[in-house]
Enzyme design. Structure first.
Site, PDB file in Angstrom:
ATOM      1  N   GLY A  42       0.492  -3.181   9.552  1.00  0.00           N
ATOM      2  CA  GLY A  42       0.429  -3.873   8.276  1.00  0.00           C
ATOM      3  C   GLY A  42       2.002  -3.325   7.963  1.00  0.00           C
ATOM      4  O   GLY A  42       2.769  -2.849   8.695  1.00  0.00           O
ATOM      5  N   ALA A  44       2.842  -0.375   6.457  1.00  0.00           N
ATOM      6  CA  ALA A  44       2.999   0.846   7.116  1.00  0.00           C
ATOM      7  C   ALA A  44       3.313   1.121   8.361  1.00  0.00           C
ATOM      8  O   ALA A  44       4.253   1.598   8.774  1.00  0.00           O
ATOM      9  CB  ALA A  44       1.725   1.847   6.669  1.00  0.00           C
ATOM     10  N   GLY A  45       2.614   0.473   9.332  1.00  0.00           N
ATOM     11  CA  GLY A  45       2.782   0.647  10.841  1.00  0.00           C
ATOM     12  C   GLY A  45       3.997  -0.504  11.293  1.00  0.00           C
ATOM     13  O   GLY A  45       4.632   0.267  12.185  1.00  0.00           O
ATOM     14  N   ARG A 330      -6.929   0.093 -13.529  1.00  0.00           N
ATOM     15  CA  ARG A 330      -8.065  -0.842 -13.033  1.00  0.00           C
ATOM     16  C   ARG A 330      -9.434  -0.091 -13.118  1.00  0.00           C
ATOM     17  O   ARG A 330     -10.411  -0.549 -13.573  1.00  0.00           O
ATOM     18  CB  ARG A 330      -7.829  -0.846 -11.632  1.00  0.00           C
ATOM     19  CG  ARG A 330      -6.608  -1.645 -11.104  1.00  0.00           C
ATOM     20  CD  ARG A 330      -6.185  -1.770  -9.818  1.00  0.00           C
ATOM     21  NE  ARG A 330      -4.876  -2.616  -9.651  1.00  0.00           N
ATOM     22  CZ  ARG A 330      -4.709  -2.801  -8.312  1.00  0.00           C
ATOM     23  NH1 ARG A 330      -5.075  -2.117  -7.295  1.00  0.00           N
ATOM     24  NH2 ARG A 330      -3.390  -3.406  -8.223  1.00  0.00           N
TER      25      ARG A 330
HETATM   26  C1  LIG Z   1      -6.307  -8.982  -1.690  1.00  0.00           C
HETATM   27  C2  LIG Z   1      -5.386  -7.848  -1.734  1.00  0.00           C
HETATM   28  C3  LIG Z   1      -4.645  -7.998  -2.629  1.00  0.00           C
HETATM   29  C4  LIG Z   1      -3.299  -6.701  -2.842  1.00  0.00           C
HETATM   30  N1  LIG Z   1      -2.508  -6.805  -3.512  1.00  0.00           N
HETATM   31  C5  LIG Z   1      -1.790  -5.595  -3.719  1.00  0.00           C
HETATM   32  C6  LIG Z   1      -0.520  -5.653  -4.480  1.00  0.00           C
HETATM   33  O1  LIG Z   1       0.015  -6.904  -4.917  1.00  0.00           O
HETATM   34  N2  LIG Z   1       0.369  -4.802  -4.487  1.00  0.00           N
HETATM   35  C7  LIG Z   1      -0.048  -3.533  -3.730  1.00  0.00           C
HETATM   36  O2  LIG Z   1       0.708  -2.645  -3.793  1.00  0.00           O
HETATM   37  N3  LIG Z   1      -1.185  -3.496  -3.130  1.00  0.00           N
HETATM   38  C8  LIG Z   1      -1.965  -4.461  -3.059  1.00  0.00           C
HETATM   39  N4  LIG Z   1      -3.066  -4.438  -2.121  1.00  0.00           N
HETATM   40  C9  LIG Z   1      -3.240  -3.201  -1.332  1.00  0.00           C
HETATM   41  C10 LIG Z   1      -2.245  -3.325  -0.112  1.00  0.00           C
HETATM   42  O3  LIG Z   1      -2.275  -4.619   0.227  1.00  0.00           O
HETATM   43  C11 LIG Z   1      -2.806  -2.544   1.024  1.00  0.00           C
HETATM   44  O4  LIG Z   1      -3.171  -1.266   0.664  1.00  0.00           O
HETATM   45  C12 LIG Z   1      -1.758  -2.432   2.277  1.00  0.00           C
HETATM   46  O5  LIG Z   1      -1.200  -3.636   2.593  1.00  0.00           O
HETATM   47  C13 LIG Z   1      -2.284  -1.514   3.451  1.00  0.00           C
HETATM   48  O6  LIG Z   1      -1.457  -1.501   4.234  1.00  0.00           O
HETATM   49  P1  LIG Z   1      -1.518  -0.708   5.536  1.00  0.00           P
HETATM   50  O7  LIG Z   1      -0.103  -1.122   6.396  1.00  0.00           O
HETATM   51  O8  LIG Z   1      -1.813   0.504   5.296  1.00  0.00           O
HETATM   52  O9  LIG Z   1      -2.833  -1.315   6.215  1.00  0.00           O
HETATM   53  P2  LIG Z   1      -3.201  -2.904   6.750  1.00  0.00           P
HETATM   54  O10 LIG Z   1      -2.114  -3.903   6.336  1.00  0.00           O
HETATM   55  O11 LIG Z   1      -4.421  -3.167   6.391  1.00  0.00           O
HETATM   56  O12 LIG Z   1      -2.796  -2.787   8.398  1.00  0.00           O
HETATM   57  C14 LIG Z   1      -3.831  -2.235   9.252  1.00  0.00           C
HETATM   58  C15 LIG Z   1      -3.555  -2.666  10.589  1.00  0.00           C
HETATM   59  O13 LIG Z   1      -4.274  -1.511  11.493  1.00  0.00           O
HETATM   60  C16 LIG Z   1      -4.652  -2.366  12.486  1.00  0.00           C
HETATM   61  N5  LIG Z   1      -5.739  -1.547  13.127  1.00  0.00           N
HETATM   62  C17 LIG Z   1      -7.020  -1.291  12.285  1.00  0.00           C
HETATM   63  N6  LIG Z   1      -7.924  -0.637  13.020  1.00  0.00           N
HETATM   64  C18 LIG Z   1      -7.210  -0.761  14.177  1.00  0.00           C
HETATM   65  C19 LIG Z   1      -7.912  -0.037  15.442  1.00  0.00           C
HETATM   66  N7  LIG Z   1      -9.007   0.446  15.359  1.00  0.00           N
HETATM   67  N8  LIG Z   1      -7.205  -0.264  16.586  1.00  0.00           N
HETATM   68  C20 LIG Z   1      -5.990  -0.907  16.441  1.00  0.00           C
HETATM   69  N9  LIG Z   1      -5.391  -1.434  15.212  1.00  0.00           N
HETATM   70  C21 LIG Z   1      -5.993  -1.314  14.195  1.00  0.00           C
HETATM   71  C22 LIG Z   1      -4.706  -3.723  12.041  1.00  0.00           C
HETATM   72  O14 LIG Z   1      -4.732  -4.563  13.199  1.00  0.00           O
HETATM   73  C23 LIG Z   1      -3.473  -3.897  11.099  1.00  0.00           C
HETATM   74  O15 LIG Z   1      -2.400  -4.336  11.944  1.00  0.00           O
HETATM   75  C24 LIG Z   1      -3.779  -5.581  -2.102  1.00  0.00           C
HETATM   76  C25 LIG Z   1      -4.978  -5.649  -1.371  1.00  0.00           C
HETATM   77  C26 LIG Z   1      -5.791  -6.665  -1.046  1.00  0.00           C
HETATM   78  C27 LIG Z   1      -6.924  -6.589  -0.407  1.00  0.00           C
END
Ligand SMILES: Cc1cc2nc3c(=O)[nH]c(=O)nc-3n(C[C@H](O)[C@H](O)[C@H](O)COP(=O)(O)OP(=O)(O)OC[C@H]3O[C@@H](n4cnc5c(N)ncnc54)[C@H](O)[C@@H]3O)c2cc1C
Length: 637
Positions: A42, A44-45, A330
């Site tokens: 995502g 972050a990663g 929120r």
């Molecule tokens: C519908 C929606 C709209 C949003 N809109 C906004 C917005 O407008 N503004 C804002 O700031 N935030 C928003 N958010 C929140 C934001 O999108 C998320 O908090 C953020 O994108 C999370 O990013 P991340 O990189 O931490 O994780 P993620 O994007 O969830 O990525 C997780 C990654 O981990 C991998 N993974 C998970 N478990 C495993 C495992 N066991 N083994 C291997 N890989 C694994 C997945 O494959 C994926 O690649 C929204 C969220 C939603 C649900």
């Protein structure tokens, strides 16, 4: 074990600079000697993998999806905050810091939040340079809109697809490194276990989701960026693949879990409409810029919205919070929607919905202007509900959306396991008890592009790490643990599906530990969850085999973890004797039904330690001190 947050000394504004200077550096030529595992692609990663590889580290990156660009971040609609103050409307790093601390109800670390506000400015520059097509104003500068909890416009956006566009930017930076051989990408792999050697994170065990093969991967450090655990509630706005497994299994290896009960409920989601739904769709908070929230003044009024005259509409947020109106944060908007529905003023077939009405904005600005801003959101709403929001108001209701809890990390984003770093939604940092809109994307990218590249170097330069490869006995033990779970799941051959158990768990959590909580409900959940877990391990039906593509098996493993984790979530909620942000315990409320904190007793981070299967987890408290902002009752009036 005392929790050492590693927050540097000195004035708030200088902490990060000072820390970066004091951290030991890895010589550029030595970086190539280190291998780093990043789980998750995502925002972050992907940003972490690309930046670490750019620095010269060898990176192995893993994700569940078939392509890194399908991570859940792609779903983010509304925007990303940054204190650029292009409009000159009074924004500043300090104001973003202050809004975030206050919005989180004073349950986050000052130093982390200030750093987040500082680097927010750099994030936008980085993303623009990557070609992210942010909206622009007539003069060519980047446009901004406002989001809940802020009185300035600081949210950068690309229509209603900001997450997707930002992810494409990070993904292209990642692909560049994959092309150069600096990142090895492992899609369709699920991390099943964390491997520790000499107490340090040295690798992971994964399942190849296509072949079923279990694989071991070693490294000098492991970075988890595996997203949030909102799907514990079954119905949420999260992607179907979002899960708790990676951080839960790290917790069971010794990483503390912080604030598990701080789950965010988003006020503007398409309401539940049937028993066989698997997801709730978010309507971006940005709509509240132009949309007005209302319900009929009279309880039980079933007239269609266009037949309800202006004088009989209750614009309850504008009435109650004149300064912020529809843009209250929120938690406040969600609780107020629930109160209206509980009073019988909810609309729609179930009575669990309120109107989000853009009629006045359409009259004021014209359909074209509204279509330009929100067109894709309107289209999405119409496809799902078969109602045209240009003609009739949308119906919305709160739903689980984001998780402020996650693995505990220090200022370096390192967990309580040396060498295990946690980024983005998977860690607990920065948002306290409530996340303001548009700040998750900011945090994920801050962690990945601008923090981990410095702090991981500090760790690698000072740790003594013996050579370890996949033949080390620790990998064998982890593989055995992973295989044992799989075999057990496949051998039960019961009668109930995995989804059936997941739906029931979600129902328990939503009813007893959801938008508002009370002691007896939480105690009930503490009885129901272990009983459901027991039933799961006796009666779940997981068809197919392990050495194969088997999505039932994947889901079963994740639901098994949710069933364990849910109990910790409730335990944490029960232990917090106050209301704060999205944690609303009915006993603790002001006369106006707002969250009532107890700063004397509860100004701490709750970090839980695993003490063994079936044993009670141990609570550790990291005291939170506020030297730069005064702790005040949050008021948006
Ligand atoms: C519908 C929606 C709209 C949003 N809109 C906004 C917005 O407008 N503004 C804002 O700031 N935030 C928003 N958010 C929140 C934001 O999108 C998320 O908090 C953020 O994108 C999370 O990013 P991340 O990189 O931490 O994780 P993620 O994007 O969830 O990525 C997780 C990654 O981990 C991998 N993974 C998970 N478990 C495993 C495992 N066991 N083994 C291997 N890989 C694994 C997945 O494959 C994926 O690649 C929204 C969220 C939603 C649900």
């Amino acid at each position: 074990m005392p929790l050492d947050s590693q927050v540097p000394e000195g004035p708030l504004q200088q902490k990060w600079d000072r820390h970066r200077f004091e951290l030991k550096l890895v010589n550029p030529a030595n970086k190539r000697k280190y291998e780093i595992i990043v789980v998750g692609t995502g925002l972050a990663g992907a940003s972490a993998s690309a930046t670490l590889a750019e620095l010269g580290y060898h990176v192995k990156t893993f994700c569940i999806q078939d392509s890194p660009r399908r991570a859940h971040s792609i779903a983010a609609q509304g925007g990303i905050n940054a204190a650029k103050n292009y409009q000159g409307d009074g924004d500043s790093i300090w104001r973003l810091f202050y809004d975030t601390i206050k919005g989180g109800d004073f349950r986050s670390r000052e130093a982390n939040v200030y750093r987040l506000a500082q680097v927010s400015v750099e994030i936008i520059d980085q993303c623009v340079a990557q070609g992210v097509p942010f909206a622009r104003d007539y003069g060519g500068l980047l446009a901004n809109r406002s989001f809940g909890g802020a009185q300035v416009s600081r949210t950068f956006y690309a229509r209603g697809q900001t997450g997707q566009q930002l992810l494409l930017g990070a993904y292209s930076a990642l692909m560049r490194q994959i092309g150069m051989g600096q990142v090895r990408m492992f899609p369709r792999r699920e991390m099943l276990d964390l491997v520790l050697v000499d107490g340090c994170a040295r690798g992971i065990v994964v399942r190849n989701l296509i072949t079923g093969a279990i694989e071991s991967h070693s490294a000098h450090a492991v970075v988890l960026a595996t997203g949030g655990y909102g799907n514990a509630y079954f119905l949420s706005t999260n992607g179907m693949n979002s899960n708790v497994s990676a951080i839960w299994r790290a917790y069971k290896q010794g990483a503390f879990f912080a604030h598990p009960s701080f789950v965010q409920i988003h006020p503007t989601c398409i309401p539940v409409h049937g028993d066989y739904q698997s997801k709730l769709t978010l309507m971006s908070e940005s709509l509240r810029n132009d949309g007005r929230v209302w319900v009929p003044k009279k309880a039980g009024d079933t007239r269609p919205p266009e037949e309800i005259p202006e004088s009989e509409r209750d614009y309850y947020l504008e009435e109650k919070y004149p300064s912020f109106g529809n843009l209250v944060p929120r938690d406040v908007a969600s609780r107020n929607a629930k109160q209206q529905c509980d009073q019988g003023k909810g609309v729609g077939p179930t009575g669990y919905a309120v109107y989000l009405d853009l009629r006045d904005a359409i009259r004021r600005d014209g359909v074209d202007a509204i279509r330009k801003k929100y067109g894709n959101l309107f289209q999405m709403y119409e496809r799902i509900t078969d109602d045209n929001p240009y003609k009739t108001p949308m119906m919305i209701y709160p739903a689980i959306h984001y998780t402020m809890g996650g693995l505990w990390v220090d200022y370096n984003l390192m967990s309580t396991i040396p060498g295990l770093f946690v980024l983005g939604e998977a860690n607990f940092s920065d948002h306290g008890a409530n996340r303001l809109g548009a700040s998750a994307l900011m945090q994920g990218l801050a962690d990945g592009y601008f923090i981990i590249p410095y702090t991981i170097g500090g760790y690698l330069a000072s740790a003594t790490l013996n050579p370890v490869d996949e033949h080390h006995t620790a990998f064998g033990e982890s593989v055995k643990r992973a295989n044992d779970i799989t075999e057990k799941l496949l051998s039960i051959k019961g009668k109930r599906t995995v989804s059936d158990f997941h739906r029931e768990l979600g129902h328990i959590l939503w009813e007893h530990c959801g938008m508002s909580r009370n002691e007896s409900g939480m105690r009930k959940a503490k009885e129901l969850i272990p009983a459901l877990r027991e039933a799961f391990w006796k009666d779940v039906n997981v068809p197919g085999a392990s050495a194969d593509f088997n999505q039932s098996l994947e889901r079963a493993g994740r639901v098994a973890d949710f069933l364990e984790f849910a109990e910790l979530l409730v335990e944490d909620a029960l232990s917090r004797k106050e209301s704060c942000g999205c944690h609303f315990n009915e006993i603790y409320q002001t006369a106006d039904h707002e969250a009532l904190r107890d700063d004397e007793a509860c100004c701490y981070v709750a970090a839980w330690e695993f003490t063994g299967q079936g044993e009670a987890p141990r609570l550790h408290k990291e005291p939170l001190t506020f030297e730069n902002v005064g702790l005040t009752q949050r008021s948006y009036k």
